[in-house]
Design a protein around this motif. Structure first.
Motif, mmCIF file in Angstrom:
data_model
loop_
_atom_site.group_PDB
_atom_site.id
_atom_site.type_symbol
_atom_site.label_atom_id
_atom_site.label_comp_id
_atom_site.label_asym_id
_atom_site.label_seq_id
_atom_site.Cartn_x
_atom_site.Cartn_y
_atom_site.Cartn_z
ATOM 1 N N GLU A 189 -2.100 11.098 11.802
ATOM 2 C CA GLU A 189 -2.390 9.687 12.076
ATOM 3 C C GLU A 189 -1.186 8.877 11.635
ATOM 4 O OE1 GLU A 189 -5.681 6.161 11.112
ATOM 5 O OE2 GLU A 189 -5.909 8.162 10.219
ATOM 6 N N VAL A 190 -0.780 7.942 12.487
ATOM 7 C CA VAL A 190 0.396 7.133 12.201
ATOM 8 C C VAL A 190 -0.003 5.663 12.139
ATOM 9 C CG1 VAL A 190 2.729 6.501 12.948
ATOM 10 C CG2 VAL A 190 1.830 8.793 13.448
ATOM 11 N N ARG A 191 0.477 4.975 11.123
ATOM 12 C CA ARG A 191 0.262 3.537 11.003
ATOM 13 C C ARG A 191 1.580 2.866 10.642
ATOM 14 N NH1 ARG A 191 -5.665 2.628 8.032
ATOM 15 N NH2 ARG A 191 -6.823 4.092 9.350
ATOM 16 N N THR A 192 1.658 1.575 10.950
ATOM 17 C CA THR A 192 2.898 0.847 10.694
ATOM 18 C C THR A 192 2.653 -0.339 9.776
ATOM 19 O OG1 THR A 192 2.624 -0.568 12.651
ATOM 20 C CG2 THR A 192 3.825 1.507 12.939
ATOM 21 N N CYS A 193 3.662 -0.626 8.964
ATOM 22 C CA CYS A 193 3.568 -1.715 7.985
ATOM 23 C C CYS A 193 4.970 -2.275 7.775
ATOM 24 C CB CYS A 193 3.001 -1.151 6.671
ATOM 25 S SG CYS A 193 3.004 -2.305 5.290
ATOM 26 N N SER A 194 5.075 -3.581 7.702
ATOM 27 C CA SER A 194 6.394 -4.219 7.541
ATOM 28 C C SER A 194 6.835 -4.288 6.088
ATOM 29 C CB SER A 194 6.366 -5.631 8.133
ATOM 30 O OG SER A 194 5.365 -6.413 7.484
ATOM 31 N N ASP A 195 5.929 -3.997 5.157
ATOM 32 C CA ASP A 195 6.228 -4.143 3.727
ATOM 33 C C ASP A 195 6.429 -2.778 3.068
ATOM 34 O OD1 ASP A 195 6.565 -5.250 1.217
ATOM 35 O OD2 ASP A 195 4.405 -5.316 0.799
ATOM 36 N N LEU A 196 7.437 -2.045 3.535
ATOM 37 C CA LEU A 196 7.733 -0.735 2.962
ATOM 38 C C LEU A 196 9.139 -0.742 2.366
ATOM 39 C CD1 LEU A 196 6.374 1.706 5.706
ATOM 40 C CD2 LEU A 196 5.193 0.855 3.675
ATOM 41 N N HIS A 197 9.278 -0.131 1.216
ATOM 42 C CA HIS A 197 10.573 -0.094 0.537
ATOM 43 C C HIS A 197 10.952 1.345 0.174
ATOM 44 C CE1 HIS A 197 10.332 -4.447 0.375
ATOM 45 N NE2 HIS A 197 9.117 -4.333 -0.140
ATOM 46 N N ASP A 198 10.158 1.984 -0.676
ATOM 47 C CA ASP A 198 10.457 3.339 -1.115
ATOM 48 C C ASP A 198 9.950 4.372 -0.112
ATOM 49 O OD1 ASP A 198 11.587 2.480 -3.555
ATOM 50 O OD2 ASP A 198 9.590 2.281 -4.431
ATOM 51 N N ARG A 199 10.551 5.547 -0.141
ATOM 52 C CA ARG A 199 10.116 6.686 0.672
ATOM 53 C C ARG A 199 9.448 7.686 -0.275
ATOM 54 N NH1 ARG A 199 14.780 4.466 2.294
ATOM 55 N NH2 ARG A 199 15.714 5.372 0.429
ATOM 56 N N ILE A 200 8.174 7.964 -0.026
ATOM 57 C CA ILE A 200 7.397 8.787 -0.952
ATOM 58 C C ILE A 200 6.578 9.808 -0.169
ATOM 59 C CG2 ILE A 200 5.747 8.754 -2.864
ATOM 60 C CD1 ILE A 200 6.406 5.796 -3.249
ATOM 61 N N LEU A 201 6.508 11.008 -0.719
ATOM 62 C CA LEU A 201 5.713 12.088 -0.131
ATOM 63 C C LEU A 201 4.605 12.455 -1.118
ATOM 64 C CD1 LEU A 201 5.394 14.275 2.122
ATOM 65 C CD2 LEU A 201 6.924 15.715 0.731
ATOM 66 N N PHE A 202 3.355 12.465 -0.627
ATOM 67 C CA PHE A 202 2.206 12.787 -1.470
ATOM 68 C C PHE A 202 1.473 14.023 -0.945
ATOM 69 C CE2 PHE A 202 2.537 8.099 -1.457
ATOM 70 C CZ PHE A 202 2.504 7.786 -2.807
ATOM 71 N N PHE A 203 1.136 14.924 -1.806
ATOM 72 C CA PHE A 203 0.129 15.953 -1.532
ATOM 73 C C PHE A 203 -0.112 16.740 -2.820
ATOM 74 C CE2 PHE A 203 4.136 18.080 -0.360
ATOM 75 C CZ PHE A 203 4.038 19.316 -0.994
ATOM 76 N N ASN A 204 -1.228 17.454 -2.853
ATOM 77 C CA ASN A 204 -1.607 18.242 -4.040
ATOM 78 C C ASN A 204 -1.658 17.398 -5.311
ATOM 79 O OD1 ASN A 204 -1.669 20.425 -2.343
ATOM 80 N ND2 ASN A 204 0.075 21.492 -3.243
ATOM 81 N N GLU A 205 -2.058 16.125 -5.170
ATOM 82 C CA GLU A 205 -2.149 15.216 -6.317
ATOM 83 C C GLU A 205 -0.798 15.022 -6.988
ATOM 84 O OE1 GLU A 205 -5.399 16.644 -8.824
ATOM 85 O OE2 GLU A 205 -6.252 17.525 -7.014
ATOM 86 N N LYS A 206 0.277 15.206 -6.224
ATOM 87 C CA LYS A 206 1.633 15.002 -6.701
ATOM 88 C C LYS A 206 2.317 13.972 -5.811
ATOM 89 C CE LYS A 206 2.150 19.892 -8.077
ATOM 90 N NZ LYS A 206 2.470 19.777 -9.509
ATOM 91 N N ALA A 207 3.454 13.458 -6.279
ATOM 92 C CA ALA A 207 4.234 12.502 -5.497
ATOM 93 C C ALA A 207 5.717 12.745 -5.736
ATOM 94 C CB ALA A 207 3.872 11.068 -5.877
ATOM 95 N N TRP A 208 6.489 12.740 -4.634
ATOM 96 C CA TRP A 208 7.938 12.887 -4.704
ATOM 97 C C TRP A 208 8.601 11.634 -4.158
ATOM 98 C CZ3 TRP A 208 4.688 16.873 -3.712
ATOM 99 C CH2 TRP A 208 4.878 18.080 -4.408
ATOM 100 N N LEU A 209 9.627 11.162 -4.835
ATOM 101 C CA LEU A 209 10.424 10.030 -4.371
ATOM 102 C C LEU A 209 11.637 10.575 -3.623
ATOM 103 C CD1 LEU A 209 10.910 6.918 -4.471
ATOM 104 C CD2 LEU A 209 12.277 7.339 -6.526
ATOM 105 N N LEU A 210 11.837 10.093 -2.406
ATOM 106 C CA LEU A 210 12.953 10.543 -1.577
ATOM 107 C C LEU A 210 14.080 9.530 -1.614
ATOM 108 C CD1 LEU A 210 10.109 11.515 -0.147
ATOM 109 C CD2 LEU A 210 11.640 12.238 1.676
#
Length: 251
Positions: A189-210
């Motif tokens: 599912e893809v959604r769009t938002c104009s208020d994005l700054h950081d790039r983050i990946l979430f899964f397995n109750e973890k988060a990575w900053l790209l």
């Protein structure tokens, strides 16, 4: 995660020998791991619970700290106990080191780095990381294209992709590829938002900053680092979820 019986038996033995309940409570608290009601006190049950969740949340942090404690205690008892029980602790020390090596090999990396001009290496590394997902995968990335979809080829769980709203953020030409991607059974599912700054990946109750957009992985230098503190992961995830709930669906 599928548990190797040998790992479960070895961890049970270490829990029985060196897993003082008070020390375990402190280690769990320090790692931010909460045992759910009903797990019980069976050492084999605890071993299986931890190993099943090796790549979830901060269970890996707890296990590494516990295995380090086991190594310290085994070494101390080898130095201080009578010769007739030293062999027992030497065997446990060897077992602990071997188990730590096996578990570390199965853990998702906390940091990833890929040099520029190595796109195939970078995307392969990302696909390998995402293949460890046991939960929904949620990517916040302001710029996406076909290369972004490519890293999800080994993902067998639902995917949420939150990106920017303009054709510069997500090109119209991606619609055809997105349809083909879904036709092959991928749930995205893809959604769009104009208020994005950081790039983050979430899964397995973890988060990575790209450090850069995934579409540029290997074209530009790619750096990823995992958020360590559970409260930070929770806060970052909450903010991203709020933006997702307010975002526009991209079809």
């Amino acid at each position: 995660m599928i548990v190797d019986n040998r790992d479960a038996v070895d961890l049970r033995e270490l829990l029985e020998e060196y897993g003082d309940p008070h020390d375990l409570e402190i280690l769990l608290k320090n790692a931010g791991v909460q045992l759910p009601f009903g797990v019980g006190t069976s050492k084999l049950g605890l071993a299986n619970y931890f190993l099943e969740r090796l790549n979830r949340g901060t269970v890996d942090v707890f296990l590494l700290e516990f295995l380090y404690l086991c190594e310290q205690r085994a070494g101390a008892r080898i130095a201080r106990t009578d010769w007739d029980v030293r062999d027992h602790h030497r065997q446990l020390l060897d077992l602990c080191i071997a188990l730590s090596t096996r578990l570390t090999d199965g853990m998702a990396p906390r940091e990833l780095h890929s040099a520029e001009r190595k796109p195939f290496t970078a995307r392969s590394t990302l696909r390998e990381l995402i293949s460890t997902a046991e939960t929904e995968v949620f990517l916040v990335d302001n710029y996406v294209d076909l290369a972004t979809l490519d890293i999800f080829r080994e993902c067998h769980h639902p995917i949420k992709l939150l990106t920017g709203p303009t054709p510069r953020n997500i090109p119209e030409s991606l619609r055809g590829s997105m349809k083909s991607f879904r036709d092959e059974g991928f749930r995205i599912e893809v959604r769009t938002c104009s208020d994005l700054h950081d790039r983050i990946l979430f899964f397995n109750e973890k988060a990575w900053l790209l450090g850069s957009s995934i579409k540029h992985a290997g074209v530009k230098q790619l750096n990823m680092i995992q958020f360590e503190a559970p409260e930070i992961v929770e806060s970052v995830m909450k903010e991203a979820t709020e933006k997702w709930n307010l975002a526009q669906v991209w079809e």
